[in-house]
Design an enzyme around this catalytic site. Structure first.
Site, PDB file in Angstrom:
ATOM      1  N   ASP A 222      12.306 -33.403 -18.996  1.00 56.45           N
ATOM      2  CA  ASP A 222      11.131 -33.277 -19.257  1.00 56.45           C
ATOM      3  C   ASP A 222      10.418 -34.565 -19.946  1.00 56.45           C
ATOM      4  O   ASP A 222      11.140 -35.196 -20.537  1.00 56.45           O
ATOM      5  CB  ASP A 222      10.933 -32.017 -20.253  1.00 56.45           C
ATOM      6  CG  ASP A 222      11.978 -31.753 -21.227  1.00 56.45           C
ATOM      7  OD1 ASP A 222      12.567 -33.021 -21.467  1.00 56.45           O
ATOM      8  OD2 ASP A 222      12.064 -30.878 -21.750  1.00 56.45           O
TER       9      ASP A 222
ATOM     10  N   ASN B  33      13.351 -19.863 -28.472  1.00 55.57           N
ATOM     11  CA  ASN B  33      12.851 -18.751 -27.819  1.00 55.57           C
ATOM     12  C   ASN B  33      13.406 -18.407 -26.536  1.00 55.57           C
ATOM     13  O   ASN B  33      12.971 -17.908 -25.662  1.00 55.57           O
ATOM     14  CB  ASN B  33      11.331 -18.809 -27.655  1.00 55.57           C
ATOM     15  CG  ASN B  33      10.906 -19.892 -26.981  1.00 55.57           C
ATOM     16  OD1 ASN B  33      11.846 -20.742 -26.620  1.00 55.57           O
ATOM     17  ND2 ASN B  33       9.668 -20.248 -27.282  1.00 55.57           N
TER      18      ASN B  33
ATOM     19  N   HIS C 118      13.894 -20.754 -24.391  1.00 56.56           N
ATOM     20  CA  HIS C 118      13.355 -21.875 -23.430  1.00 56.56           C
ATOM     21  C   HIS C 118      14.709 -22.810 -22.778  1.00 56.56           C
ATOM     22  O   HIS C 118      15.439 -23.207 -23.781  1.00 56.56           O
ATOM     23  CB  HIS C 118      12.226 -22.529 -23.887  1.00 56.56           C
ATOM     24  CG  HIS C 118      12.356 -23.492 -24.813  1.00 56.56           C
ATOM     25  ND1 HIS C 118      11.068 -23.974 -25.701  1.00 56.56           N
ATOM     26  CD2 HIS C 118      13.119 -24.591 -25.063  1.00 56.56           C
ATOM     27  CE1 HIS C 118      11.559 -25.083 -26.166  1.00 56.56           C
ATOM     28  NE2 HIS C 118      12.941 -25.257 -26.128  1.00 56.56           N
TER      29      HIS C 118
ATOM     30  N   GLU D  76       9.162 -22.230 -20.974  1.00 49.47           N
ATOM     31  CA  GLU D  76       8.687 -21.215 -22.087  1.00 49.47           C
ATOM     32  C   GLU D  76       9.039 -19.809 -21.607  1.00 49.47           C
ATOM     33  O   GLU D  76       8.855 -19.821 -20.302  1.00 49.47           O
ATOM     34  CB  GLU D  76       7.519 -21.497 -22.788  1.00 49.47           C
ATOM     35  CG  GLU D  76       7.358 -22.891 -23.266  1.00 49.47           C
ATOM     36  CD  GLU D  76       7.952 -23.245 -24.746  1.00 49.47           C
ATOM     37  OE1 GLU D  76       8.828 -22.348 -24.953  1.00 49.47           O
ATOM     38  OE2 GLU D  76       7.430 -24.173 -25.249  1.00 49.47           O
TER      39      GLU D  76
HETATM   40  P1  PGA Z   1      17.179 -29.175 -29.958  1.00 54.27           P
HETATM   41  O1  PGA Z   1      16.239 -28.729 -28.979  1.00 54.27           O
HETATM   42  O2  PGA Z   1      18.295 -29.698 -29.401  1.00 54.27           O
HETATM   43  O3  PGA Z   1      16.392 -30.132 -30.685  1.00 54.27           O
HETATM   44  O4  PGA Z   1      17.360 -28.109 -30.897  1.00 54.27           O
HETATM   45  C1  PGA Z   1      16.699 -27.784 -27.868  1.00 54.27           C
HETATM   46  C2  PGA Z   1      15.565 -27.302 -27.078  1.00 54.27           C
HETATM   47  O5  PGA Z   1      14.699 -27.046 -27.649  1.00 54.27           O
HETATM   48  O6  PGA Z   1      15.806 -27.055 -25.795  1.00 54.27           O
END
Ligand code: PGA
Length: 253
Positions: free
Chosen positions: A67, A136, A138, A143
């Site tokens: 992304d 959450n 995702h 999302e």
């Molecule tokens: P993080 O993010 O590795 O910074 O915890 C993971 C995500 O939100 O997919």
């Protein structure tokens, strides 16, 4: 889905790196799906260290990132292109033209989505996809509520995601409101998926990953339908998951 239970972030990063390195050694033309965020940086450190010490080569490896923020170009320090260059690509022998990150500054983001899908197809699909998990549930920027049939698309970020990511920006206002992300179906087409989770902030999403019904309201739940997912999670990330549930998924570390 299989689970490798590890002690902490270091061990998670080392295990993930071992899997990626063995794969790249056996398959010099590997197509890797990569992720950004705090979770995979330790994995990338291990890849760099191994490249320096043991000379594992990435000359014929292709990569696709999950992304990118809309509105940030690759020179912006918070763009995911910049992140990947800094945390991995600049330190191994990969050819930059073989590394693909969605273009957040594209004049036609819809077209950019199609272009990316086509590039992945032309590369023969992703062999190993690295994934983190959001608080959450995702995966990438998909999302809750994102259709399981989604392909690469544009998303409005959940406020909780913007808040979580604001730690990298001067203020919440600077966090982009939209991003462009591989879709859930795109991710599910990867031959193998490595999902990494470390720390107590991941305890709830990891518990749900193993126990919630498969539903679009918890995007990561779809991974239970994938034939080849390995979750590497540390003690803190697993602290709220019933050991009885975990038993059925455990792989020897
Ligand atoms: P993080 O993010 O590795 O910074 O915890 C993971 C995500 O939100 O997919």
């Amino acid at each position: 889905m299989k689970l490798i239970q590890v002690r902490d972030y270091e061990e998670m990063s080392k295990k993930a790196a071992d899997i990626v390195i063995s794969y790249v050694k056996a398959n010099p033309n590997a197509v890797l799906g990569l992720a950004t965020g705090s979770t995979p940086t330790g994995l990338y450190k291990n890849l760099i260290e191994d490249h320096r010490k043991n000379g594992t080569s990435y000359k014929s490896v292709r990569t696709f990132n999950l992304d990118e923020y809309i509105g940030l170009d690759g020179n912006h320090p918070q763009s995911y292109r910049y992140f990947m260059d800094e945390h991995l690509f600049n330190h191994i022998d990969i050819l930059k033209e073989n590394t693909s990150v969605l273009n957040g500054k594209s004049e036609n983001p819809e077209k950019e989505c199609e272009r990316y899908e086509q590039m992945i197809r032309e590369a023969g699909g992703i062999h190993i996809q690295i994934l983190g998990i959001g608080r959450n549930g995702h995966i990438a920027f998909n999302e809750p509520g994102t259709p399981f049939t989604s392909r690469t698309h544009i998303v409005k970020l959940a406020e909780s995601t913007r808040q979580a990511n604001s730690r990298f920006f001067q203020s919440l206002d600077e966090v982009p409101t939209h991003s462009i992300t591989m879709g859930i179906e795109t991710i599910m087409e990867s031959r193998e998926i490595l999902l990494l989770a470390s720390g107590s902030s991941k305890a709830e999403p990891i518990r749900k990953l193993f126990t919630e019904p498969i539903s679009e309201s918890f995007p990561a739940s779809i991974l239970r339908k994938h034939p080849n997912v390995i979750v590497i999670a540390d003690q803190e990330a697993l602290k709220d998951t019933d050991p009885e549930v975990i038993k059925d998924y455990l792989m020897k570390a």
